[in-house]
Design a protein around this motif. Structure first.
Motif, PDB file in Angstrom:
ATOM      1  N   TRP A  62       0.938  -1.269   0.120  1.00  0.00           N
ATOM      2  CA  TRP A  62       0.020   0.188   0.072  1.00  0.00           C
ATOM      3  C   TRP A  62       0.855   1.211   0.079  1.00  0.00           C
ATOM      4  N   PHE A  63       0.254   2.349  -0.088  1.00  0.00           N
ATOM      5  CA  PHE A  63       0.956   3.567  -0.261  1.00  0.00           C
ATOM      6  C   PHE A  63       0.679   4.622   0.906  1.00  0.00           C
ATOM      7  N   GLU A  64       1.740   5.100   1.423  1.00  0.00           N
ATOM      8  CA  GLU A  64       1.673   6.067   2.599  1.00  0.00           C
ATOM      9  C   GLU A  64       2.582   7.302   2.106  1.00  0.00           C
ATOM     10  N   ASP A  65       1.819   8.330   2.040  1.00  0.00           N
ATOM     11  CA  ASP A  65       2.340   9.622   1.761  1.00  0.00           C
ATOM     12  C   ASP A  65       3.539   9.641   0.556  1.00  0.00           C
ATOM     13  N   GLY A  66       2.951   8.748  -0.444  1.00  0.00           N
ATOM     14  CA  GLY A  66       3.809   8.367  -1.800  1.00  0.00           C
ATOM     15  C   GLY A  66       4.814   7.360  -1.760  1.00  0.00           C
ATOM     16  N   ARG A  67       4.816   7.024  -0.460  1.00  0.00           N
ATOM     17  CA  ARG A  67       6.126   5.920  -0.201  1.00  0.00           C
ATOM     18  C   ARG A  67       5.340   4.257  -0.451  1.00  0.00           C
ATOM     19  N   LEU A  68       6.018   3.518  -1.124  1.00  0.00           N
ATOM     20  CA  LEU A  68       5.475   1.990  -0.927  1.00  0.00           C
ATOM     21  C   LEU A  68       5.729   1.352   0.163  1.00  0.00           C
ATOM     22  N   VAL A  69       4.769   0.757   0.962  1.00  0.00           N
ATOM     23  CA  VAL A  69       4.940   0.261   1.868  1.00  0.00           C
ATOM     24  C   VAL A  69       4.565  -1.504   1.915  1.00  0.00           C
ATOM     25  N   GLY A  70       5.240  -2.163   2.536  1.00  0.00           N
ATOM     26  CA  GLY A  70       4.945  -3.724   2.464  1.00  0.00           C
ATOM     27  C   GLY A  70       4.612  -4.246   3.855  1.00  0.00           C
ATOM     28  N   GLY A  71       3.796  -5.155   3.782  1.00  0.00           N
ATOM     29  CA  GLY A  71       3.374  -5.674   5.203  1.00  0.00           C
ATOM     30  C   GLY A  71       3.317  -7.288   4.853  1.00  0.00           C
ATOM     31  N   ASN A  72       3.300  -8.040   6.148  1.00  0.00           N
ATOM     32  CA  ASN A  72       3.109  -9.407   5.840  1.00  0.00           C
ATOM     33  C   ASN A  72       1.743  -9.923   6.816  1.00  0.00           C
ATOM     34  N   THR A  73       0.870 -10.157   6.127  1.00  0.00           N
ATOM     35  CA  THR A  73      -0.432 -10.545   6.933  1.00  0.00           C
ATOM     36  C   THR A  73      -0.545 -12.258   7.149  1.00  0.00           C
ATOM     37  N   ASP A  74       0.084 -12.972   6.614  1.00  0.00           N
ATOM     38  CA  ASP A  74      -0.227 -14.481   6.598  1.00  0.00           C
ATOM     39  C   ASP A  74      -0.045 -14.831   8.161  1.00  0.00           C
ATOM     40  N   GLY A  75       0.918 -14.420   9.032  1.00  0.00           N
ATOM     41  CA  GLY A  75       0.652 -14.823  10.332  1.00  0.00           C
ATOM     42  C   GLY A  75      -0.411 -14.337  11.211  1.00  0.00           C
ATOM     43  N   VAL A  76      -0.966 -13.271  10.874  1.00  0.00           N
ATOM     44  CA  VAL A  76      -2.044 -12.584  11.478  1.00  0.00           C
ATOM     45  C   VAL A  76      -3.241 -13.427  11.126  1.00  0.00           C
ATOM     46  N   GLY A  77      -3.466 -13.825   9.763  1.00  0.00           N
ATOM     47  CA  GLY A  77      -4.372 -14.408   9.351  1.00  0.00           C
ATOM     48  C   GLY A  77      -4.474 -15.850   9.909  1.00  0.00           C
ATOM     49  N   PHE A  78      -3.271 -16.609  10.154  1.00  0.00           N
ATOM     50  CA  PHE A  78      -3.223 -17.932  10.615  1.00  0.00           C
ATOM     51  C   PHE A  78      -3.784 -18.045  11.972  1.00  0.00           C
ATOM     52  N   VAL A  79      -3.208 -16.983  12.756  1.00  0.00           N
ATOM     53  CA  VAL A  79      -3.723 -16.948  14.161  1.00  0.00           C
ATOM     54  C   VAL A  79      -5.190 -16.403  14.407  1.00  0.00           C
ATOM     55  N   ALA A  80      -5.643 -15.491  13.571  1.00  0.00           N
ATOM     56  CA  ALA A  80      -7.011 -15.074  13.548  1.00  0.00           C
ATOM     57  C   ALA A  80      -7.923 -16.190  13.360  1.00  0.00           C
ATOM     58  N   ASN A  81      -7.648 -17.140  12.150  1.00  0.00           N
ATOM     59  CA  ASN A  81      -8.635 -18.277  11.642  1.00  0.00           C
ATOM     60  C   ASN A  81      -8.602 -19.268  13.233  1.00  0.00           C
ATOM     61  N   LEU A  82      -7.547 -19.405  13.881  1.00  0.00           N
ATOM     62  CA  LEU A  82      -7.428 -20.442  14.868  1.00  0.00           C
ATOM     63  C   LEU A  82      -8.310 -20.003  16.071  1.00  0.00           C
ATOM     64  N   ASP A  83      -8.226 -18.462  16.167  1.00  0.00           N
ATOM     65  CA  ASP A  83      -8.893 -17.756  17.453  1.00  0.00           C
ATOM     66  C   ASP A  83     -10.516 -17.808  17.151  1.00  0.00           C
ATOM     67  N   GLU A  84     -10.646 -17.720  15.752  1.00  0.00           N
ATOM     68  CA  GLU A  84     -12.332 -17.846  15.417  1.00  0.00           C
ATOM     69  C   GLU A  84     -12.677 -19.259  15.408  1.00  0.00           C
ATOM     70  N   ALA A  85     -12.151 -20.113  15.019  1.00  0.00           N
ATOM     71  CA  ALA A  85     -12.559 -21.497  14.737  1.00  0.00           C
ATOM     72  C   ALA A  85     -12.242 -22.413  15.793  1.00  0.00           C
ATOM     73  N   ALA A  86     -11.392 -22.149  16.668  1.00  0.00           N
ATOM     74  CA  ALA A  86     -10.971 -23.102  17.893  1.00  0.00           C
ATOM     75  C   ALA A  86     -10.578 -22.324  19.070  1.00  0.00           C
ATOM     76  N   PRO A  87     -11.408 -21.775  19.646  1.00  0.00           N
ATOM     77  CA  PRO A  87     -11.270 -20.625  20.654  1.00  0.00           C
ATOM     78  C   PRO A  87     -10.404 -21.597  21.938  1.00  0.00           C
ATOM     79  N   GLY A  88      -9.421 -21.157  22.574  1.00  0.00           N
ATOM     80  CA  GLY A  88      -8.749 -21.747  23.426  1.00  0.00           C
ATOM     81  C   GLY A  88      -7.875 -22.721  22.828  1.00  0.00           C
ATOM     82  N   TRP A  89      -7.487 -22.594  21.512  1.00  0.00           N
ATOM     83  CA  TRP A  89      -6.478 -23.331  20.658  1.00  0.00           C
ATOM     84  C   TRP A  89      -5.073 -23.365  21.503  1.00  0.00           C
ATOM     85  N   GLU A  90      -4.780 -22.385  22.248  1.00  0.00           N
ATOM     86  CA  GLU A  90      -3.345 -22.558  22.676  1.00  0.00           C
ATOM     87  C   GLU A  90      -3.352 -23.531  23.943  1.00  0.00           C
ATOM     88  N   GLY A  91      -4.483 -23.973  24.334  1.00  0.00           N
ATOM     89  CA  GLY A  91      -4.234 -24.922  25.344  1.00  0.00           C
ATOM     90  C   GLY A  91      -3.390 -24.596  26.711  1.00  0.00           C
TER      91      GLY A  91
END
Ligand code: NDP
Length: 278
Positions: free
Chosen positions: A92-121
């Motif tokens: 995405w762009f911020e003030d004309g600068r190209l910024v890169g993020g990585n959301t794969d880990g966020v997606g992985f954890v959000a999926n477990l939080d939603e589908a298997a609450p308490g998954w961390e045991g």
């Protein structure tokens, strides 16, 4: 050039990507003017395409195989996850600068939080099978969740050793033959290999040592239930498929480009399942 914001997924090949389906569903759901398209870009053209992204009218995009590392090298700035992983999946762009993020880990954890609450045991151990690009994001994300150990096992043991430190001091590594040693302590076991995908062979591992509390998850979502998950389910374990990870990793990019934080709804999931043919 059209007047509304456009984003794209950059990959090679990219015909298999479900990202246009997901983002165009959200655009319609929230009544937003915008577009999301596929951009099939060969490695030799990737740099010039990215340098011309804003000029071509794009507000950003997703980056998929094989371009995630190349994208990291091209951005003006990387968020913390992308910097740790050396790989970018969202631009995405911020003030004309190209910024890169990585959301794969966020997606992985959000999926477990939603589908298997308490998954961390008991947070004793998370076992990750596989050490490719997706495993890197998973190991990094698990390192932030307070597990005593994050064990990475892989056919090529050296690759497991190389990525285990992404989990910080919790990271330990082994070969596939070492998995059984880790399973009795495992709260979570992850298939992050490409085995079990439609058209590929199954991952052959024995899950019999897992405690009853353990959750099994797969990054693969075609098919939704891989042989690995079917085995875990037959043993009475909670299982989580990989589709939720795909849906959740998409949400932060949509918010950056179009200004609305989208929900991952059962309706969206059903739409992608129908597209997969599940
Ligand atoms: P990579 O090609 O980078 O890594 C593949 C991994 O699978 C490696 O660890 C490799 O081991 C292992 N592997 C492959 N073949 C075998 C085999 N015959 N026996 C044992 N191990 C094997 O792939 P990615 O990390 O990019 O992707 C992995 C999976 O995750 C894919 O199926 C992908 O679709 C899925 N994925 C899902 C996402 C989601 O949002 N749900 C996001 C990203 C990926 P070795 O190192 O020894 O070669």
């Amino acid at each position: 050039m059209s007047g509304f914001p456009r984003a794209c997924v950059l990959g090679w090949p990219v015909s298999q990507s479900r990202s246009p389906l997901i983002h165009n569903h959200w655009l319609a759901t929230y009544g937003l003017a915008g577009g999301y398209e596929r951009a099939e870009i060969a490695p030799a053209e990737f740099e010039s395409f990215v340098r011309g992204l804003g000029g071509a009218g794009f507000v950003g995009g997703n980056v998929t195989v094989p371009h995630k590392e190349a994208a990291f090298r091209l951005v003006d700035e990387a968020d913390a996850s992308a910097a740790d992983l050396g790989a970018v999946n969202t631009l995405w762009f911020e003030d004309g600068r190209l910024v890169g993020g990585n959301t794969d880990g966020v997606g992985f954890v959000a999926n477990l939080d939603e589908a298997a609450p308490g998954w961390e045991g008991e947070r004793k151990l998370a076992a990750v099978i596989g050490a490719g690009g997706a495993a890197r994001a998973v190991v990094h994300a698990l390192g932030t969740r307070g597990f005593e150990r994050v064990a990475v096992v892989n056919r090529t043991r050296e690759k497991a050793e190389a990525i285990a430190p992404l989990a910080g001091r919790a990271g330990v590594a082994g070969g596939l033959d070492d998995l059984w040693r880790f399973l009795p302590d495992a709260d979570l076991v992850v298939n992050a290999t490409s085995l079990g995908m439609a058209g590929k062979g199954a991952l052959e591992v024995h899950l019999g040592e897992l405690p009853e509390r353990a959750v099994a998850t797969d990054l693969i979502y075609v098919p939704l239930e891989t042989p690995f998950l079917a085995d875990a389910r037959a043993r009475g374990l909670r299982t989580v498929d990989g589709l939720g990870m795909l849906l959740h990793q998409a949400a932060p990019g949509f918010e950056r480009w179009f200004g609305v934080r989208p929900d991952v709804t059962p309706e969206l999931r059903a739409l992608v399942v129908a597209d997969i043919g599940g």
